[in-house]
Write a protein that holds these residues in place. Structure first.
Motif, PDB file in Angstrom:
ATOM      1  N   UNK A   1       0.833  -1.040   0.157  1.00 44.92           N
ATOM      2  CA  UNK A   1       0.178  -0.107  -0.037  1.00 44.92           C
ATOM      3  C   UNK A   1       1.000   1.427  -0.024  1.00 44.92           C
ATOM      4  N   UNK A   2       0.457   2.223  -0.804  1.00 43.65           N
ATOM      5  CA  UNK A   2       1.131   3.379  -0.831  1.00 43.65           C
ATOM      6  C   UNK A   2       1.068   4.227   0.652  1.00 43.65           C
ATOM      7  N   UNK A   3       0.089   3.885   1.149  1.00 46.61           N
ATOM      8  CA  UNK A   3      -0.104   4.300   2.789  1.00 46.61           C
ATOM      9  C   UNK A   3       0.654   3.622   3.616  1.00 46.61           C
ATOM     10  N   UNK A   4       1.943   4.181   4.113  1.00 46.81           N
ATOM     11  CA  UNK A   4       2.448   3.457   5.052  1.00 46.81           C
ATOM     12  C   UNK A   4       2.639   3.994   6.427  1.00 46.81           C
ATOM     13  N   UNK A   5       1.690   5.011   6.669  1.00 50.10           N
ATOM     14  CA  UNK A   5       1.775   5.583   7.848  1.00 50.10           C
ATOM     15  C   UNK A   5       0.550   5.424   8.859  1.00 50.10           C
ATOM     16  N   UNK A   6      -0.354   4.815   8.437  1.00 43.24           N
ATOM     17  CA  UNK A   6      -1.745   4.555   9.100  1.00 43.24           C
ATOM     18  C   UNK A   6      -1.218   3.354  10.212  1.00 43.24           C
ATOM     19  N   UNK A   7      -2.150   3.388  11.319  1.00 42.76           N
ATOM     20  CA  UNK A   7      -2.214   2.520  12.149  1.00 42.76           C
ATOM     21  C   UNK A   7      -2.706   1.101  11.964  1.00 42.76           C
TER      22      UNK A   7
ATOM     23  N   UNK B   1      -8.358   0.283  -0.520  1.00 42.87           N
ATOM     24  CA  UNK B   1      -7.817  -0.407  -1.644  1.00 42.87           C
ATOM     25  C   UNK B   1      -7.537   0.458  -2.914  1.00 42.87           C
ATOM     26  N   UNK B   2      -7.776   1.737  -2.835  1.00 45.66           N
ATOM     27  CA  UNK B   2      -7.463   2.576  -4.067  1.00 45.66           C
ATOM     28  C   UNK B   2      -5.916   3.290  -3.769  1.00 45.66           C
ATOM     29  N   UNK B   3      -5.412   2.711  -2.488  1.00 44.61           N
ATOM     30  CA  UNK B   3      -4.076   3.195  -2.377  1.00 44.61           C
ATOM     31  C   UNK B   3      -2.954   1.875  -2.758  1.00 44.61           C
ATOM     32  N   UNK B   4      -3.642   0.878  -3.069  1.00 39.25           N
ATOM     33  CA  UNK B   4      -2.951  -0.057  -3.554  1.00 39.25           C
ATOM     34  C   UNK B   4      -1.916   0.119  -4.356  1.00 39.25           C
TER      35      UNK B   4
END
Length: 368
Positions: free
Chosen positions: A126-132, A139-142
């Protein structure tokens, strides 16, 4: 005195209104960990938390780790995969572009998530690497998904861990191991193209003020028979570059190699005639061996005969003639030169090597 008392009281009340942020181990006894390995020139690093089985054998996969995507009852995601660890987001970082099980992924840091099923696992980058965790998974950030097969019924692993296995120069298998399962995916790099990109970058820095840096870069293209035009430009600069270039055996012979690979043999031969008088005994000997490997036995013989005249009755000259006569198929004369080399062997390792080569000649075998 009264003024000082008032100030102290105000300070204490202000301090009590804030909560002290002390450092303690992660909740639940999970341990923070990271693992990193270099694949070719690419650094791969995983940061994660390590939950323990704690007597829950047989209840990890499909229970503690939910199958598929699930509403976790918190956060914005109604279909969350597993966080591939515990606590914060598990992250994986690649310092260059890579492929994951053959699919391309650009350099960067990704949240590493997994949708686990009984017989397959979808590994999500995932492009989001900072969430808890995965409570806010979108899934749009895959950036990439790959499907892999879990390995089961393995020796039990108490605390979840990531390891690098099956390493080659350009790939490694990343393995998540926990309880009796392992979940593998393969990270591969284009080592030659990554190396070339690194060379280009380094030549723009302080190393680009040295002839040997350009010569090494040019030699790399020759060794791998790739980007020969670019290698030839580097070779030219190693010889003629302003404040950098130097004519020596290494620079001239490297350019000659490239010219030969580009089917410009006349230019290559002329350049080697210029290079050889600048060669040390060791450099000339290695070039003679190169000629033998290229089946240019007459040229190799002429070279080693010239070396023997220039450096008479020395170990390496005699070794050269032994190899040249062996390449020509005259094993008896080759053995005579081998005996002379044996008497001049500078150390035990060289002596043992000459004895081995003499043994081959005695069996009627080429030593090259």
């Amino acid at each position: 005195m009264t003024k000082i008392t008032v100030l102290l009281t105000a300070f204490c009340l202000g301090s009590l209104s804030a909560i002290a942020q002390l450092t303690f181990p992660a909740d639940g006894g999970n341990k923070k960990a990271s693992v990193s390995e270099r694949v070719g020139l690419t650094d791969v690093t995983i940061h994660y938390d390590r939950p323990a089985v704690k007597g829950r054998e047989g209840k990890v996969w499909g229970q503690l780790v939910h199958y598929g995507f699930k509403d976790l009852g918190f956060g914005t995601s109604k279909e969350s995969p597993w966080r591939a660890g515990a606590n914060e987001n598990t992250t994986i970082t690649f310092s260059t572009d890579v492929t994951i099980d053959g699919k391309p992924l650009t350099a960067g840091t990704y949240g590493l998530l997994m949708a686990v099923q009984e017989n397959d696992v979808t590994v999500i980058f995932s492009k989001n690497s900072t969430s808890w965790g995965s409570y806010f998974y979108d899934p749009n950030e895959d950036a990439l998904r790959v499907t892999v097969k879990p390995l089961k019924d393995r020796p039990s692993v108490e605390r979840l861990k990531y390891e690098f296995t099956n390493e080659t120069d350009s790939s490694a298998v990343v393995m998540l191991e926990w309880e009796k399962w392992a979940i593998p995916f393969t990270v591969s790099v284009n080592l030659v193209q990554t190396q070339l990109a690194s060379l280009r970058n380094e030549l723009r820095g302080e190393k680009g003020f040295r002839w040997d840096a350009y010569q090494q870069a040019a030699a790399y293209t020759a060794d791998h028979k790739t980007n020969l035009e670019e290698g030839l430009r580097w070779a030219d600069y190693s010889i003629n570059g302003q404040f950098v270039g130097e004519k020596n055996f290494n620079t001239l012979s490297t350019k000659a190699r490239l010219l030969s690979l580009m089917n410009r043999s006349t230019e290559a031969d002329a350049l080697m005639k210029e290079a050889l008088p600048l060669a040390t005994l060791q450099q000339a000997y290695q070039y003679g061996r190169q000629l033998i490997n290229q089946k240019k036995t007459k040229e190799a013989m002429a070279l080693f005969q010239d070396l023997a005249k220039k450096y008479p009755n020395v170990f390496m000259s005699n070794m050269g003639l032994m190899r040249a006569y062996s390449a020509m198929g005259d094993y008896k004369i080759a053995a005579d030169w081998g005996q002379k080399a044996l008497a001049q062997a500078p150390d035990a390792n060289n002596k043992a090597n000459v004895e081995r080569l003499l043994g081959l000649l005695g069996q009627g075998k080429d030593v090259n």
